[in-house]
Design a protein around this motif. Sequence first.
Motif, PDB file in Angstrom:
ATOM      1  N   ILE A 127       0.839  -1.201   0.000  1.00  0.00           N
ATOM      2  CA  ILE A 127       0.000   0.000   0.000  1.00  0.00           C
ATOM      3  C   ILE A 127       0.870   1.245   0.000  1.00  0.00           C
ATOM      4  CG2 ILE A 127      -1.673   1.338   1.347  1.00  0.00           C
ATOM      5  CD1 ILE A 127      -2.754  -1.331   2.432  1.00  0.00           C
ATOM      6  N   ALA A 128       1.929   1.206   0.790  1.00  0.00           N
ATOM      7  CA  ALA A 128       2.792   2.372   0.943  1.00  0.00           C
ATOM      8  C   ALA A 128       3.492   2.761  -0.353  1.00  0.00           C
ATOM      9  CB  ALA A 128       3.819   2.117   2.038  1.00  0.00           C
ATOM     10  N   ILE A 129       3.704   1.801  -1.227  1.00  0.00           N
ATOM     11  CA  ILE A 129       4.351   2.126  -2.509  1.00  0.00           C
ATOM     12  C   ILE A 129       3.337   2.324  -3.619  1.00  0.00           C
ATOM     13  CG2 ILE A 129       6.504   0.987  -1.873  1.00  0.00           C
ATOM     14  CD1 ILE A 129       5.708  -1.402  -3.548  1.00  0.00           C
ATOM     15  N   GLY A 130       2.052   2.402  -3.217  1.00  0.00           N
ATOM     16  CA  GLY A 130       1.012   2.798  -4.165  1.00  0.00           C
ATOM     17  C   GLY A 130       0.368   1.696  -4.968  1.00  0.00           C
ATOM     18  N   MET A 131       0.505   0.451  -4.540  1.00  0.00           N
ATOM     19  CA  MET A 131      -0.082  -0.653  -5.297  1.00  0.00           C
ATOM     20  C   MET A 131      -1.571  -0.771  -5.032  1.00  0.00           C
ATOM     21  SD  MET A 131       2.931  -3.565  -4.869  1.00  0.00           S
ATOM     22  CE  MET A 131       2.073  -4.725  -5.942  1.00  0.00           C
ATOM     23  N   GLY A 185      -6.005   2.732  12.349  1.00  0.00           N
ATOM     24  CA  GLY A 185      -6.709   4.014  12.338  1.00  0.00           C
ATOM     25  C   GLY A 185      -6.260   4.907  11.196  1.00  0.00           C
ATOM     26  N   LEU A 186      -5.981   4.303  10.037  1.00  0.00           N
ATOM     27  CA  LEU A 186      -5.488   5.066   8.893  1.00  0.00           C
ATOM     28  C   LEU A 186      -6.614   5.892   8.275  1.00  0.00           C
ATOM     29  CD1 LEU A 186      -3.347   2.313   7.117  1.00  0.00           C
ATOM     30  CD2 LEU A 186      -2.669   3.900   8.936  1.00  0.00           C
ATOM     31  N   LYS A 187      -6.303   7.143   7.966  1.00  0.00           N
ATOM     32  CA  LYS A 187      -7.289   8.018   7.325  1.00  0.00           C
ATOM     33  C   LYS A 187      -7.023   8.184   5.836  1.00  0.00           C
ATOM     34  CE  LYS A 187      -8.338  10.845  11.428  1.00  0.00           C
ATOM     35  NZ  LYS A 187      -7.532  10.070  12.380  1.00  0.00           N
ATOM     36  N   ASN A 188      -5.787   8.013   5.433  1.00  0.00           N
ATOM     37  CA  ASN A 188      -5.432   8.185   4.025  1.00  0.00           C
ATOM     38  C   ASN A 188      -4.146   7.430   3.732  1.00  0.00           C
ATOM     39  OD1 ASN A 188      -3.314   9.914   5.048  1.00  0.00           O
ATOM     40  ND2 ASN A 188      -4.879  11.523   5.218  1.00  0.00           N
ATOM     41  N   ASN A 189      -3.695   7.520   2.493  1.00  0.00           N
ATOM     42  CA  ASN A 189      -2.500   6.789   2.095  1.00  0.00           C
ATOM     43  C   ASN A 189      -1.246   7.340   2.759  1.00  0.00           C
ATOM     44  OD1 ASN A 189      -1.546   4.617   0.226  1.00  0.00           O
ATOM     45  ND2 ASN A 189      -0.244   6.283  -0.513  1.00  0.00           N
ATOM     46  N   TYR A 190      -1.268   8.637   3.076  1.00  0.00           N
ATOM     47  CA  TYR A 190      -0.111   9.225   3.768  1.00  0.00           C
ATOM     48  C   TYR A 190       0.128   8.524   5.099  1.00  0.00           C
ATOM     49  CZ  TYR A 190       2.624  12.465   6.585  1.00  0.00           C
ATOM     50  OH  TYR A 190       3.563  13.009   7.417  1.00  0.00           O
ATOM     51  N   SER A 244      -5.265  -3.037  -5.032  1.00  0.00           N
ATOM     52  CA  SER A 244      -5.606  -4.374  -4.526  1.00  0.00           C
ATOM     53  C   SER A 244      -5.355  -5.435  -5.586  1.00  0.00           C
ATOM     54  CB  SER A 244      -7.069  -4.411  -4.082  1.00  0.00           C
ATOM     55  OG  SER A 244      -7.263  -3.589  -2.952  1.00  0.00           O
ATOM     56  N   THR A 245      -5.615  -5.089  -6.844  1.00  0.00           N
ATOM     57  CA  THR A 245      -5.372  -6.033  -7.937  1.00  0.00           C
ATOM     58  C   THR A 245      -3.883  -6.339  -8.048  1.00  0.00           C
ATOM     59  OG1 THR A 245      -7.300  -5.239  -9.160  1.00  0.00           O
ATOM     60  CG2 THR A 245      -5.617  -6.426 -10.414  1.00  0.00           C
ATOM     61  N   GLU A 246      -3.058  -5.300  -7.958  1.00  0.00           N
ATOM     62  CA  GLU A 246      -1.609  -5.486  -8.053  1.00  0.00           C
ATOM     63  C   GLU A 246      -1.069  -6.250  -6.847  1.00  0.00           C
ATOM     64  OE1 GLU A 246      -0.309  -1.470 -10.534  1.00  0.00           O
ATOM     65  OE2 GLU A 246      -0.776  -1.330  -8.387  1.00  0.00           O
ATOM     66  N   ILE A 247      -1.633  -5.963  -5.670  1.00  0.00           N
ATOM     67  CA  ILE A 247      -1.208  -6.686  -4.465  1.00  0.00           C
ATOM     68  C   ILE A 247      -1.557  -8.159  -4.588  1.00  0.00           C
ATOM     69  CG2 ILE A 247      -1.604  -6.949  -1.978  1.00  0.00           C
ATOM     70  CD1 ILE A 247      -2.077  -3.914  -1.874  1.00  0.00           C
ATOM     71  N   GLY A 248      -2.777  -8.420  -5.086  1.00  0.00           N
ATOM     72  CA  GLY A 248      -3.204  -9.805  -5.257  1.00  0.00           C
ATOM     73  C   GLY A 248      -2.287 -10.576  -6.187  1.00  0.00           C
ATOM     74  N   ALA A 249      -1.902  -9.927  -7.280  1.00  0.00           N
ATOM     75  CA  ALA A 249      -1.030 -10.591  -8.243  1.00  0.00           C
ATOM     76  C   ALA A 249       0.357 -10.854  -7.648  1.00  0.00           C
ATOM     77  CB  ALA A 249      -0.903  -9.726  -9.501  1.00  0.00           C
ATOM     78  N   GLN A 275       7.158   3.563   6.694  1.00  0.00           N
ATOM     79  CA  GLN A 275       8.489   4.143   6.832  1.00  0.00           C
ATOM     80  C   GLN A 275       9.008   4.014   8.263  1.00  0.00           C
ATOM     81  OE1 GLN A 275       7.785   8.143   5.386  1.00  0.00           O
ATOM     82  NE2 GLN A 275       8.540   7.627   3.321  1.00  0.00           N
ATOM     83  N   ALA A 276       8.130   4.284   9.228  1.00  0.00           N
ATOM     84  CA  ALA A 276       8.546   4.247  10.633  1.00  0.00           C
ATOM     85  C   ALA A 276       9.015   2.852  11.039  1.00  0.00           C
ATOM     86  CB  ALA A 276       7.398   4.700  11.531  1.00  0.00           C
ATOM     87  N   TYR A 277       8.369   1.825  10.486  1.00  0.00           N
ATOM     88  CA  TYR A 277       8.705   0.457  10.887  1.00  0.00           C
ATOM     89  C   TYR A 277       9.499  -0.279   9.810  1.00  0.00           C
ATOM     90  CZ  TYR A 277       5.719   1.325  14.859  1.00  0.00           C
ATOM     91  OH  TYR A 277       5.183   1.859  16.010  1.00  0.00           O
ATOM     92  N   ASN A 278      10.193   0.522   8.988  1.00  0.00           N
ATOM     93  CA  ASN A 278      11.180   0.001   8.025  1.00  0.00           C
ATOM     94  C   ASN A 278      10.610  -1.018   7.044  1.00  0.00           C
ATOM     95  OD1 ASN A 278      13.361   1.499   9.203  1.00  0.00           O
ATOM     96  ND2 ASN A 278      13.435  -0.020  10.848  1.00  0.00           N
ATOM     97  N   LEU A 279       9.388  -0.762   6.613  1.00  0.00           N
ATOM     98  CA  LEU A 279       8.807  -1.626   5.588  1.00  0.00           C
ATOM     99  C   LEU A 279       9.137  -1.109   4.200  1.00  0.00           C
ATOM    100  CD1 LEU A 279       5.264  -2.369   7.094  1.00  0.00           C
ATOM    101  CD2 LEU A 279       7.345  -3.729   7.258  1.00  0.00           C
ATOM    102  N   VAL A 280       9.443   0.157   4.100  1.00  0.00           N
ATOM    103  CA  VAL A 280       9.862   0.746   2.815  1.00  0.00           C
ATOM    104  C   VAL A 280      11.094   1.607   3.046  1.00  0.00           C
ATOM    105  CG1 VAL A 280       7.557   0.719   1.802  1.00  0.00           C
ATOM    106  CG2 VAL A 280       8.283   2.721   3.121  1.00  0.00           C
TER     107      VAL A 280
END
Length: 220
Positions: A171-175, A203-208, A177-182, A215-220
Amino acid sequence: MDQDLEQKLQGIRLIADELPSAVIIHEVVTLQIIYMNRTGLNALGTTFDEIKTISPEAYHAKYFNAEDSNEYVPKILELIKGGNQEQVSYFQQVRILDNKEWQLFVSNTKIFARNHTGEATHLITTASKLDPTHHIITKVNRLMDEVSFLRRNSLLFATLTRREKEILQCIAIGMSSTEIGAKLFIAPATAETHRKNIKNKLGLKNNYDAVRFAQAYNLV
């Protein structure tokens, strides 16, 4: 008061008010302040008589960001125990002159006095306010903001499953659901369900918000 300690204090008093940094001396056991120079008192907008009327706990709660203590208190405790370091340096967020905004200080603490057995009895700290226009302030504030974010949200992040963390990364790199599934070999509908679960858990409100967690937890 021990004669040697009193002599050292007298030496500090002779010059401390002329220094550009705050100078503070604490008792190790009680954390009671026994001396603060004029620079420190003026910065806090108080007097030494007022400082003496409040407890060390109240003093720290009034003037200092409690989250910072998790970073520097262990260093000071190690110094007191007789570690290899002669002094410790750290950043502190300080509320000065009843200003609602935190002001960033760089502080240095070392042992000021010891008893006859060599145990530390008093600490001396110097604290200097960093110039808010200096380029390093932006970097330090960003780092401290990230540390604060990690502390506030570590329990929430821990609720995510391994799969949800993988999807949060996507999600963080903008994929989509279809792309994630693939990518993860799951149905797009399953990926979308994971997205909703992650949003609810964190409690996410948006993609930011998703990017910030990643970023905080070193996933990207």
